[in-house]
Every structure is written in structure tokens, then in C-alpha cells.
Design an enzyme around this catalytic site. Structure first.
Site, short mmCIF file in Angstrom:
data_model
loop_
_atom_site.label_atom_id
_atom_site.label_comp_id
_atom_site.label_asym_id
_atom_site.label_seq_id
_atom_site.Cartn_x
_atom_site.Cartn_y
_atom_site.Cartn_z
N TYR A 11 -21.11 -29.85 -48.65
CA TYR A 11 -22.43 -30.19 -48.85
C TYR A 11 -22.53 -30.96 -50.11
O TYR A 11 -21.96 -30.50 -51.40
CB TYR A 11 -23.45 -29.16 -49.01
CG TYR A 11 -24.82 -29.40 -49.47
CD1 TYR A 11 -25.50 -30.34 -48.99
CD2 TYR A 11 -25.42 -28.76 -50.50
CE1 TYR A 11 -26.91 -30.73 -49.35
CE2 TYR A 11 -26.72 -28.77 -51.09
CZ TYR A 11 -27.44 -30.02 -50.49
OH TYR A 11 -28.54 -30.42 -51.20
N PHE A 12 -22.91 -32.25 -49.97
CA PHE A 12 -23.15 -33.28 -51.17
C PHE A 12 -24.60 -33.03 -51.69
O PHE A 12 -25.56 -33.53 -50.83
CB PHE A 12 -22.69 -34.57 -50.99
CG PHE A 12 -22.87 -35.53 -52.18
CD1 PHE A 12 -21.95 -35.61 -53.08
CD2 PHE A 12 -23.81 -36.72 -52.06
CE1 PHE A 12 -21.93 -36.50 -54.30
CE2 PHE A 12 -23.76 -37.58 -52.94
CZ PHE A 12 -22.94 -37.61 -54.10
N ALA A 13 -24.63 -32.78 -53.01
CA ALA A 13 -25.97 -32.38 -53.56
C ALA A 13 -26.24 -33.33 -54.71
O ALA A 13 -25.28 -33.81 -55.47
CB ALA A 13 -26.08 -31.08 -54.26
N GLU A 90 -34.38 -27.98 -47.24
CA GLU A 90 -34.66 -29.64 -47.15
C GLU A 90 -35.52 -30.01 -46.12
O GLU A 90 -35.88 -31.31 -45.84
CB GLU A 90 -33.26 -30.48 -46.71
CG GLU A 90 -32.16 -30.21 -47.63
CD GLU A 90 -32.52 -30.60 -49.01
OE1 GLU A 90 -33.23 -31.50 -49.16
OE2 GLU A 90 -32.08 -29.77 -50.10
#
Length: 173
Positions: A11-13, A90
Site C-alpha cells: 500500500y502506497f501512502a 478511505e
């Protein structure tokens, strides 16, 4: 790099979930993997409706296609069991954000990650508390200094009431 075979996903935060303590409120399985940059996107702050009321009391982060720009962030690995809680955080079920597969450049090569992009974007400045969480997360994970300076220069809406930061502060001590 781990793949779906071992029950985890990448997961890219780039927003408030840069901060480990924020992400782990709802997603305890999150483990730091590395930092990276997403090319041809820019970071923006806004809302999915002109006057949306949210727990951050201001604009929240999203990414938008922008050739030549870049967004730095953190790649976390999460248990597949946390996919639903991350989607819920989200607002995917409410149509606020859509999941997106992106290729993130890291010092270990390209990594395919899940990230989120706001639907129906309306620009809106973030609250000082939201900006603080984003900056703390960028600092905590060693994002580049020039990127940190760009984050610190973001104008806020000067909101001064309670926010999610109040739930995170005790964990930061």
C-alpha cells in the site's frame, strides 16, 4: 518484496497514513516496507463535495495525474485481512475514494502498490492538524528534505477545534 502469496499486499501512502500511528488505528498489521516516489502525479488537498464535513475539518490528500510531477510516500505491507478496513478508512464504500494500482519507484526497483484517489475532487486547504500528521509521517519515515519543505509550506484553513489528531497524540508520546 512480498507478494499476495504470503497473505499481504503493498500500500502506497501519501497523506495522513504516512504516519504509522495513524494507519495502525484501524490497520494494526501495517509494517513499514520502504519509501518511494510516484512519478507523473501531484499531491493535492480537497474534498469529494464542495462542503463535505469530515473528521479532519478540512481538505484531505489525494493524487492527481500531472506529467513531470512526483509524490513521495511510504510503502506499507498489510495483511490481506486489513484490505476491507483500509478501504473503509478511505471511504471506498461511500464512493469518496477509488482504489488505484500504481507503480512506485523505490531504491529496490518498481513496486506495484494499491493506493487511493479522491472522486469528484474540489480543492480545499487542509486543517493544521491534518497537515501536521502528514508532516510528522513524512519526517518519521525519512522522506526527502526538499519534499518535507514542500509539505510544510502548504497553506491550511486555520481550524483550531478537536480532530483525529487528538486520538493519535497519546500514541505518539
Amino acid at each position: 518484496m512480498s507478494g499476495p502469496a504470503n497473505g499481504r499486499f503493498m500500500y502506497f501512502a501519501f497523506g495522513s497514513n504516512l504516519l504509522k500511528e495513524r494507519l495502525q488505528l484501524a490497520n494494526p498489521s501495517a509494517i513499514f516496507c520502504t519509501t518511494g516516489r510516484l512519478k507523473d502525479y501531484e499531491l493535492n488537498f480537497g474534498l469529494w463535495e464542495k462542503h463535505a464535513d469530515n473528521t479532519w475539518h478540512g481538505g484531505v490528500a489525494t493524487i492527481e495525474c500531472h506529467p513531470g510531477a512526483e509524490v513521495w510516500g511510504v510503502i506499507w505491507t498489510l495483511s490481506n485481512e486489513n484490505l476491507a478496513s483500509l478501504d473503509n478508512q478511505e471511504g471506498v464504500n461511500l464512493g469518496l475514494y477509488s482504489p488505484l494500482e500504481v507503480s512506485v519507484e523505490t531504491d529496490k526497483g518498481m513496486v506495484l502498490c494499491r493506493t487511493y484517489q479522491m472522486n469528484n475532487f474540489h480543492a480545499c486547504p487542509p486543517s493544521p492538524q491534518y497537515k501536521q500528521v502528514v508532516c510528522l509521517g513524512a519526517e518519521q519515515n525519512g522522506l526527502p528534505m526538499e519534499y518535507l519543505k514542500r509539505l510544510e509550506a502548504i497553506q491550511t484553513n486555520n481550524y483550531s477545534g478537536p480532530s483525529i489528531l487528538d486520538q493519535i497524540r497519546p500514541v505518539l508520546k
